[in-house]
Design an enzyme around this catalytic site. Structure first.
Site, PDB file in Angstrom:
ATOM      1  N   GLY A   1     -29.346  30.330 -12.828  1.00 46.65           N
ATOM      2  CA  GLY A   1     -30.848  30.711 -13.070  1.00 46.65           C
ATOM      3  C   GLY A   1     -31.019  32.220 -12.551  1.00 46.65           C
ATOM      4  N   PRO A   2     -32.022  32.799 -12.918  1.00 42.17           N
ATOM      5  CG  PRO A   2     -33.943  33.574 -14.034  1.00 42.17           C
ATOM      6  CD  PRO A   2     -33.209  32.284 -13.609  1.00 42.17           C
ATOM      7  N   PRO A   3     -32.189  35.654 -10.454  1.00 38.38           N
ATOM      8  CG  PRO A   3     -31.434  37.890 -10.056  1.00 38.38           C
ATOM      9  CD  PRO A   3     -31.808  36.949 -11.072  1.00 38.38           C
ATOM     10  N   GLY A   4     -33.592  34.833  -7.103  1.00 43.81           N
ATOM     11  CA  GLY A   4     -34.778  34.740  -6.395  1.00 43.81           C
ATOM     12  C   GLY A   4     -35.594  33.307  -7.041  1.00 43.81           C
ATOM     13  CB  THR A   5     -34.974  30.787  -9.480  1.00 43.20           C
ATOM     14  OG1 THR A   5     -33.520  31.078  -9.371  1.00 43.20           O
ATOM     15  CG2 THR A   5     -35.727  31.904 -10.279  1.00 43.20           C
ATOM     16  N   GLY A   6     -34.463  30.303  -5.709  1.00 46.16           N
ATOM     17  CA  GLY A   6     -34.379  29.316  -5.039  1.00 46.16           C
ATOM     18  C   GLY A   6     -33.063  28.343  -5.076  1.00 46.16           C
TER      19      GLY A   6
ATOM     20  CB  SER B   1     -33.056  36.064 -29.189  1.00 47.71           C
ATOM     21  OG  SER B   1     -33.197  37.311 -28.457  1.00 47.71           O
TER      22      SER B   1
ATOM     23  CE  LYS C   1     -35.249  34.619 -25.990  1.00 50.16           C
ATOM     24  NZ  LYS C   1     -34.397  34.396 -27.066  1.00 50.16           N
TER      25      LYS C   1
END
Length: 777
Positions: free
Chosen positions: A354-359, A677, A720
């Site tokens: 997952g993206p940075p900072g998501t725990g 996409s 999105k």
């Protein structure tokens, strides 16, 4: 009786002369030399006064002590470099009244202090004082090598108290400032007491010094004795052919006998200990073997702890420490349930993506807490040397175990929870394939016999609970990815960020900045605005920083203004964080030709992408601007080919593409854009520009296109849709094959959005373009 006289004077530096003291000193200052010569011309009498500061070259009256000594000049000797050596005999005390003349020499008016016989009641008292002072001086003389035997004998023969005091004072080798104190004392009895005090004080100082020296000598002697004994023992053992390191080897053998390890490990250690015994002649080799043995003994070969498999406790812990992340929590609870039922079971390798900072990292910490196991974090970002994972051969200089073995050693047990952080940022170069080394670590079929190059024996990793994290799966090789169970940790919605901030971030930052919730309150509206207009991220790391900024400014406000409470609301947020940093590109107000809104996934979450197409007379060129990547360029070419193949359906003249140029542009040209996409978005924008039909402003789309107009599925759908909702989009076109992904997205995101599933470009154009197509007339 006191009398006043005028007499030549010399200022002394660093010495004090007392009555009955015979001493010589050197003088070089012209005024002092002239004063001595003038004294010789008169009655050979001179006033000797000590300077307070030896650095003063031409002393004034204030630079001199008030009491000095009148002395008789006995001898003058000229030395090289205009130096005069003078021998004087001190006679009487005198008080300096004033300096009469300063040039060419100093002449002073002084008051001579004639000392009378001391008035002491009774001869017995006088005799007691004489004996007492003699005893103190003789004890001092015995302890001080500066006092000669002849000097001590002279003092011993004196019976007159006054002479004794003067002689002892004159023959006392102490600092000149202390001698000045004795000279300044004009009262005889007080001078006697002062002299006795200084003698006793000097004796005590020497006693303490001797005690310290004895202790230091004893300590040195003890170390010296140990050294000599060790050297003798070493020599004896060498003569007998025995090794000097036998004591260390015995300790190692005892540790091997007590350690919990397989027989294979113990046999390896016994061989190394025998090598250690025979390495007496090579200290370098002995040091390498010693380090290896100590490392092997520190490894927890068979030490383990049982899993704590209380699912209720784990669930409460995960709920308390993390908001959302339902899929991750469910998987962890399933894992615990399996462990509880099987008592062992294979440990799966969870890969949190997952993206940075998501725990992701904090989830691993929580899992370690739930299992009540040691937590070991190994950061793999930038690791490019295979030896970092497998270790170095112990024959190399500076060899050490790899990070995995070191992590097991630091945990102290063989089954800790080990987090391999940032596994997607591992790189490979000429030093070996790091990913292949990780393959052996994470493959449950191989890691029970993992070989670290330094340890040289199999290390069982099968009971280690591995958790890995990554921002993307693109850079992870397929064989390695196949060994891991991927769990996506998606972007947080604004509502989730609000709950996370209220439950975790705000209390944490308040505590870190020494504040309480009574002193600082941050409203929901302020948190929402921070998440929306001051941060642009998938996680909450920047949001936490902004809350920290508020806390710092609030702390200063409370400290400086003595405020009781600071309230941060949506209205006054700008006072603490400044102007808004981000604004969402909202949906266009009107439908336009050649402008279509696309949806994109970025490392910080979702974003909308406005694609603009212009058609103008030309030679059939296609221009692509906006810093597009290779994938998007290929999508544009595919879209053009598809449009040309269906041009007759939309009554596009046959020579249109030969006589017109098409310019495709995506704004924010400084930002690189790429990804599979945007195919249907670019194709729709081009058809809108070519046919002159307006594209709906309240619609956004995502999906890739094929040459035959088929719509292909995409990833990052949650991010999105969230971006579309934030931009005020009402309708979203999504590939038909992504329909199953919608079911996993919370209603909080999909609420208010009309989601249309499309599988062909015809469906996209029908939904996105206004007006009627040519074949429908």
């Amino acid at each position: 009786m006191r009398k006043k006289i005028s007499i030549p004077m010399v200022a002394l530096r660093g010495m004090t002369i007392l009555p009955e003291m015979v001493v010589h000193f050197d003088i070089s200052r012209e005024r002092s030399i002239d004063a001595v010569q003038e004294a010789m011309a008169e009655e050979q009498k001179i006033m000797l006064v000590t300077q307070r500061d030896i650095e003063v070259e031409n002393p004034e009256e204030s630079d001199l002590y008030r009491v000095g000594t009148i002395a008789t000049v006995k001898q003058i000797l000229k030395l090289p470099r205009q130096i005069l050596r003078v021998l004087v005999a001190g006679e009487e005390r005198a008080i300096l009244d004033n300096i009469e003349v300063t040039d060419p020499y100093m002449r002073a008016n002084v008051t001579v202090i004639g000392e009378d016989e001391p008035e002491i009641a009774g001869d017995i008292n006088k005799e007691a004082m004489v004996r007492g002072l003699k005893d103190m001086y003789l004890e001092y003389a015995m302890r001080n090598p500066k006092v000669t035997k002849d000097m001590a004998n002279q003092i011993k023969d004196i019976t007159d108290l006054k002479k004794l005091v003067n002689q002892v004072s004159a023959n006392l080798p102490i600092h000149y400032t202390e001698l000045q104190e004795i000279l300044d004392e004009t009262d005889f009895m007080k001078r006697y007491e002062l002299l006795a005090f200084k003698l006793v004080n000097e004796v005590q100082i020497m006693n303490i010094r001797d005690e310290i020296q004895i202790k230091v000598k004893e300590r040195v002697d003890e170390h010296q004795r140990e050294y000599i004994l060790r050297e003798q023992l070493k020599l004896i053992r060498e003569e007998l052919g025995e090794d000097t390191t036998i004591s260390d080897a015995e300790e190692f053998e005892q540790s091997v006998a007590e350690m919990q390890a397989p027989d294979e490990i113990k046999e390896k250690l016994k061989k190394e200990i025998n090598r250690f015994k025979s390495s007496m002649q090579s200290p370098a080799e002995a040091g390498v073997i010693r380090t290896y043995i100590e490392t092997m003994l520190e490894m927890p070969w068979d030490k383990r702890v049982d899993d704590f498999t209380d699912i209720k406790y784990a669930k409460e812990l995960l709920e308390a420490e993390h908001y959302g992340l339902e899929e991750v929590k469910e998987r962890i609870l399933e894992y615990l349930a399996v462990r509880a039922l099987t008592k062992k079971g294979d440990s799966p390798i969870l890969c949190l993506v997952g993206p940075p900072g998501t725990g992701k990292t904090s989830i691993a910490k929580s899992l370690a807490k739930a299992l009540k196991k040691p937590y070991v974090r190994i950061s793999l970002g930038g690791v490019r040397d295979e030896a970092e994972i497998r270790g170095h051969r112990k024959t190399y200089v500076g060899a050490m175990p790899g990070r995995i073995a070191n992590g097991i050693k630091s945990a102290g047990i063989k089954n800790p929870l080990m987090l391999l952080d940032e596994i997607d940022k591992v790189s490979t170069d000429y030093k070996g394939d790091t990913f292949s080394a990780l393959l052996e670590v994470l493959d449950s079929e191989q890691n029970n016999k993992f070989r670290d190059h330094y340890l040289e024996v199999p290390l069982d990793l099968s009971e280690v609970t591995f958790v890995t994290t990554a921002n993307t799966l693109q850079t992870i090789p397929r064989p390695l990815l196949d060994r891991m169970e991927v769990i996506e940790v998606n972007s947080y919605t604004e509502n989730e960020k609000l709950h996370i901030a209220e439950r975790h971030l705000i209390p944490k930052q308040l505590a870190r900045h020494g504040l309480t919730k009574e002193q600082v309150t941050i409203s929901k509206g302020a948190v929402w605005k921070m998440a929306r207009n001051y941060t642009k991220e998938a996680g909450v790391r920047q949001l936490e920083r902004e809350i920290g900024n508020i806390c710092r400014k609030a702390a200063r406000e409370i400290y400086e203004s003595n405020k009781k409470k600071v309230q941060v609301t949506e209205r006054n947020l700008w006072k603490y964080l400044g102007k808004e940093k981000f604004t969402y590109q909202m949906a266009n107000a009107e439908d336009e030709i050649g402008i279509v809104r696309g949806l994109a996934w970025t490392s910080v979450g979702g974003d909308t992408l406005q694609i603009e197409v212009n058609v103008m007379p030309g030679k059939g060129d296609i221009m692509l601007t906006g810093q597009l990547g290779d994938v998007m360029k290929e999508s544009a070419q595919t879209g053009i080919s598809y449009i040309r193949s269906i041009s007759s359906k939309y009554k596009v003249p046959e020579n249109f593409f030969d006589e017109h140029d098409i310019h495709i542009h995506i704004p924010e040209g400084a930002v690189p854009k790429d990804g599979p996409s945007a195919g249907i978005t670019m194709a729709t924008a081009m058809i809108s520009a070519i046919t002159g039909r307006k594209a709906r402003a309240d619609i956004a789309m995502t999906g890739e296109i094929t040459l035959r107009g088929r719509v292909l599925p995409i990833g990052g759908l949650k991010e999105k849709l969230l971006a579309a909702k934030n931009a005020g989009i009402k309708t979203v076109l999504v590939p038909k094959e992504n329909e199953k992904d919608i079911e996993e997205i919370s209603t909080e995101i999909t609420k208010g959005l009309e989601i249309i599933f499309v599988s062909q470009m015809d469906e996209v154009l029908k939904a996105a373009l206004k007006g009627r197509s040519s074949d429908s007339k």
